[in-house]
Write an enzyme that holds these catalytic residues in place. Structure first.
Site, mmCIF file in Angstrom:
data_model
loop_
_atom_site.group_PDB
_atom_site.id
_atom_site.type_symbol
_atom_site.label_atom_id
_atom_site.label_comp_id
_atom_site.label_asym_id
_atom_site.label_seq_id
_atom_site.Cartn_x
_atom_site.Cartn_y
_atom_site.Cartn_z
ATOM 1 C CB ALA A 175 -0.929 -0.009 1.209
ATOM 2 C CD GLU A 201 13.797 -4.605 -7.352
ATOM 3 O OE1 GLU A 201 14.486 -3.983 -6.513
ATOM 4 O OE2 GLU A 201 13.474 -4.150 -8.457
ATOM 5 C CE1 TYR A 202 15.796 -4.210 -1.051
ATOM 6 C CE2 TYR A 202 13.875 -3.606 -2.353
ATOM 7 C CZ TYR A 202 15.137 -3.322 -1.882
ATOM 8 O OH TYR A 202 15.744 -2.152 -2.239
ATOM 9 C CB THR A 217 23.954 -4.227 -14.421
ATOM 10 O OG1 THR A 217 23.229 -4.186 -15.668
ATOM 11 C CG2 THR A 217 24.389 -5.653 -14.175
ATOM 12 C CD GLU A 249 19.013 2.939 -8.223
ATOM 13 O OE1 GLU A 249 18.369 3.138 -7.173
ATOM 14 O OE2 GLU A 249 19.462 3.868 -8.939
#
Length: 379
Positions: free
Chosen positions: A126, A169-170, A233, A235
């Site tokens: 959210a 991600e994560y 590839t 950040e």
């Protein structure tokens, strides 16, 4: 095409005469802003006749939000094989959540330009951030997965998408195998319907790399499960991180050296950033926040502040420093020199192509150089 680096005393008319190209072409290719001032150290693409030499055929992908300027999309699509629309989400129960604004117009524009429209699926909570609890809830729940796959197939067929990109991600380490199984099942189901499936991978340099970005991604298994992968590839330099190149070439190469030992190169897309960052100095972790800028905007900042652009030979990236309001700033961005180095990696490693995060800002010189370096596959 040639690249020229501006030195003191240069002007557009003199450079145009030296290379035998109309000044209008130089201005257009490099998006120079009237009255066409130049920054010392600025890299200019010298437009020339199209490259007639034999070139590799590659796939070029670009991510875009649904609020992209229609003009920017129109200018960019001729150089894309695929357009990844960012993004669809989902609930813990597996209900698909559409983007906040209409995506159909982007799909139709892509089709008109011979680019494959791709639905990007992300686990946003959210708060608009990646939510690994949301990932856990779905990849470990057969009913939620079934619901999500059915809704994805329905939306893709109704709207005319040609592919699915899974950008999670994560991912928690304990969800690694469940996530791999999720991608494998998605690919099996979607391939049966004629849709390709790709997966975005955090930039790992070893199989056992520690950290929340990396532990949930099994390069070898995901490379086998998906039709192709995107290496994110970029950040290394980021909004809340220290002032440094966004995609330093030496670090990108380390990721590729590992990736090709796990995934066949023909499945790998090299991630390329289409942006830069402006950091106030000195950097203090947890306090300093960089501003995201476009590559054309970066040069204008240098011009306004009388800064000289430098080029880091290790990172193969341009940067400069300037002062404003009593605060020193440092800017890292991409130019045609840094992009040429990244394009060379595509050839060196025999990769499938490249994927841009993201195409919301037009950087015309990039696209002209890409098309001069490769044949860009179209549908």
């Amino acid at each position: 095409m040639q690249i020229y680096v501006v030195v003191p005393g240069d002007n557009v008319d003199e450079i145009s005469t030296r290379y035998g190209v109309p000044s209008e072409s130089l201005i257009y290719a490099n998006q120079l802003v009237y009255p066409y001032q130049l920054a010392i150290g600025q890299a200019l693409l010298i437009p020339d006749a199209p490259n007639q030499e034999e070139r590799r055929v590659i796939v070029a992908n670009g991510y875009a939000y649904t609020y992209i300027s229609p003009w920017v999309l129109e200018q960019t699509l001729p150089y894309l094989t695929e357009l990844s629309v960012f993004s669809y989400g989902f609930s813990e129960e597996g209900y698909l959540v559409p983007p906040p604004s209409d995506d159909v117009w982007m799909i139709r524009r892509a089709e008109q330009e011979g680019a494959l429209p791709v639905l990007t699926l992300t686990p946003f909570g959210a708060d608009g951030q990646f939510n690994n609890n949301l990932i856990s809830a779905v990849v470990n729940n057969p009913e939620a997965k079934e619901r999500l796959f059915l809704q994805l197939a329905q939306v893709m067929e109704q709207k005319g998408y040609g592919g699915l990109d899974i950008d999670f991600e994560y991912i928690k380490a304990e969800d690694r195998d469940a996530f791999t199984a999720f991608v494998a099942e998605a690919a099996e189901r979607m391939n049966a319907r004629g849709y390709q499936v790709s997966v975005a991978l955090a930039p790992k340099t070893s199989a056992d790399q520690q950290g929340l970005l990396y532990e949930g991604k099994d390069y070898r298994a995901l490379g086998e499960a998906a039709n192709h992968v995107l290496l994110m590839t970029y950040e290394w330099g980021y909004k809340y991180g220290p002032n440094m190149a966004v995609a330093p070439l030496n670090m990108v190469r380390r990721v590729l050296d590992y990736a090709v030992t796990e995934i066949i190169p023909e499945k790998i897309m090299l991630g390329i950033p289409n942006y830069g960052y402006d950091w106030p100095l000195p950097f203090e972790r947890g306090v300093t926040e960089a501003v995201t800028i476009g590559n054309v905007e970066a040069v204008q900042i240098a011009i306004r502040n009388g800064a000289q652009i430098q080029f880091d030979p290790v990172a193969a990236s341009p940067y400069f420093q300037y002062w404003t309001g009593g605060i020193q700033h440092e800017v890292w961005f991409e130019d045609v020199r840094s992009l040429r180095e990244k394009f060379a990696l595509i050839t060196e490693y025999g990769l499938r192509g490249c994927g841009y995060w993201q195409i919301m800002r037009l950087f015309r010189a990039n696209w002209l150089l890409l098309a001069d370096t490769f044949w860009i596959q179209k549908r």
